[in-house]
Design a protein around this motif. Sequence first.
Motif, PDB file in Angstrom:
ATOM      1  N   TYR A 142       9.827   2.749  -3.882  1.00 16.31           N
ATOM      2  CA  TYR A 142       8.723   3.708  -3.906  1.00 16.31           C
ATOM      3  C   TYR A 142       9.153   4.995  -4.606  1.00 16.31           C
ATOM      4  CZ  TYR A 142       5.388   7.152  -2.143  1.00 16.31           C
ATOM      5  OH  TYR A 142       4.488   8.166  -2.035  1.00 16.31           O
TER       6      TYR A 142
ATOM      7  N   SER B 265       0.841  -1.210   0.000  1.00 13.77           N
ATOM      8  CA  SER B 265       0.000   0.000   0.000  1.00 13.77           C
ATOM      9  C   SER B 265       0.875   1.258   0.000  1.00 13.77           C
ATOM     10  CB  SER B 265      -0.909   0.008   1.230  1.00 13.77           C
ATOM     11  OG  SER B 265      -1.649   1.206   1.310  1.00 13.77           O
ATOM     12  N   HIS B 266       0.344   2.355  -0.555  1.00 12.08           N
ATOM     13  CA  HIS B 266       1.067   3.627  -0.528  1.00 12.08           C
ATOM     14  C   HIS B 266       1.105   4.204   0.882  1.00 12.08           C
ATOM     15  CE1 HIS B 266       1.834   4.152  -4.806  1.00 12.08           C
ATOM     16  NE2 HIS B 266       0.612   3.682  -5.042  1.00 12.08           N
ATOM     17  N   LYS B 267       0.118   3.853   1.671  1.00 13.60           N
ATOM     18  CA  LYS B 267       0.112   4.369   3.039  1.00 13.60           C
ATOM     19  C   LYS B 267       0.878   3.417   3.946  1.00 13.60           C
ATOM     20  CE  LYS B 267      -4.228   2.211   4.497  1.00 13.60           C
ATOM     21  NZ  LYS B 267      -5.592   2.438   5.034  1.00 13.60           N
TER      22      LYS B 267
ATOM     23  N   LYS C 268       0.881  -1.933  -4.865  1.00 12.35           N
ATOM     24  CA  LYS C 268       0.729  -0.474  -4.900  1.00 12.35           C
ATOM     25  C   LYS C 268       1.204   0.118  -6.226  1.00 12.35           C
ATOM     26  CE  LYS C 268       5.154   1.123  -2.989  1.00 12.35           C
ATOM     27  NZ  LYS C 268       5.793   1.848  -1.871  1.00 12.35           N
TER      28      LYS C 268
ATOM     29  N   ALA D 101      -0.880   6.764  -6.632  1.00 18.02           N
ATOM     30  CA  ALA D 101      -0.365   7.240  -5.349  1.00 18.02           C
ATOM     31  C   ALA D 101      -1.173   8.433  -4.875  1.00 18.02           C
ATOM     32  CB  ALA D 101       1.099   7.635  -5.483  1.00 18.02           C
TER      33      ALA D 101
ATOM     34  N   ARG E  88       0.805  13.849  -2.035  1.00 24.78           N
ATOM     35  CA  ARG E  88       1.705  13.973  -0.892  1.00 24.78           C
ATOM     36  C   ARG E  88       1.344  15.215  -0.085  1.00 24.78           C
ATOM     37  NH1 ARG E  88       6.483  10.984  -1.748  1.00 24.78           N
ATOM     38  NH2 ARG E  88       7.689  12.443  -0.471  1.00 24.78           N
TER      39      ARG E  88
END
Length: 391
Positions: free
Chosen positions: A388, A313-315, A349, A354, A357
């Motif tokens: 990432y 996951s991006h988080k 992901k 994404a 930010r």
Amino acid sequence: MSENFEALLNEQEEIKVGDVVEAEVVQIEDKQLVVSLPNGLQGAVPVRELTREKDVELNTLASVGDKFELLVAQEVRGNAKDEGYSFILSKTKLAARKAWEELVGRVGEVVTVKVTKVVKGGLSVDYNGLRGFIPASLVEDRFVSDFSKYKGESFDARIEEVDAESGRLILNRRDILAEEKAKKQAEVFATLHEGDVVEGTVARLTDFGAFISLGGVDGLVHVSEIAHTRVNRPSDVLKAGEAVQAKVLNIDEEHGRVSLSIKATQPGPWSDIEEKAPVGASLDGVVKRLTTFGAFVEVFPGVEGLVHISQISHKHISTPQEVLSEGDDVQVKVLEVNPEAKRIALSIKALEEAPARTEEVEEDDHYEIPEAETGFSLGDLAEGLSDYQAE
């Protein structure tokens, strides 16, 4: 002719039970032959004393004028003599007597017998008109629960015991089969080598594997060597009598054992994996296992790749269980393929957009997540973050 000579002639022509005489057929009745004897008297040969066959027509076995060598089996007395004959004669009993005489001194020899009946404790067999017996333990070189299939069969057996007086004839088939098996085993082992691919037939199935007949030797395919995918029971994928190919893994000639593999002759799930799952490809998969460091996703039957926790996951997540469960259908991107090590690195992901930010993160290029909160090493974290950032 003098009285003394006539008496001597009558004495020579006297017939008694147990004699063997030549008799001529003078009449064919419904169930017996009437024959003339050397002393001028007549005798009868019932159909049961002429042949062991049932429901047979007498005129197919004899004609008037035919001559037979017969055993005088019984003298007819009393009212029975009114039938016009003095003796009961037998061809079958004469054959049996000769057969017993021929068996003297032949213990250990191999003869051909025919199974006439399945009896308690074994098989009743016929040998040249004699009744023999094969004990159950001497019928096969393995355990047999049902002997009914042998009725009517003919096969070779070794003479174990002969007692003509008591009519005892014991035979042994087991040792012959064992000798034949040993001979065939020697022939097979002489041409069998580890690494060979052989053809065979599934002889029997067990919970732990399948026995494959190789024509004299049974090789074992352990359940783990049946297929590249998991097999719970051999009977789920194989059946008795099925023809298969297998690779020879190990040979133990001393104990007559051969280890085989069916899956070794078939393309494995990792064959051509670089073509099926090239780097950058998007694949559908199913989450099979969750660990502290990631999730194993099956992308082809028997092929699982690792989605590192940093690629889920991006988080930030502390454990894969926060967003994934075993059995989930997911879409993954192939990051790396190593066919020799049978490893695939995957990412979930990488196929997801994404999130924007935050300003706080953008201003702080040195933001770090404490190792104690991640559940994996700093080295893994650095690798995950570098992947990432590369995206």
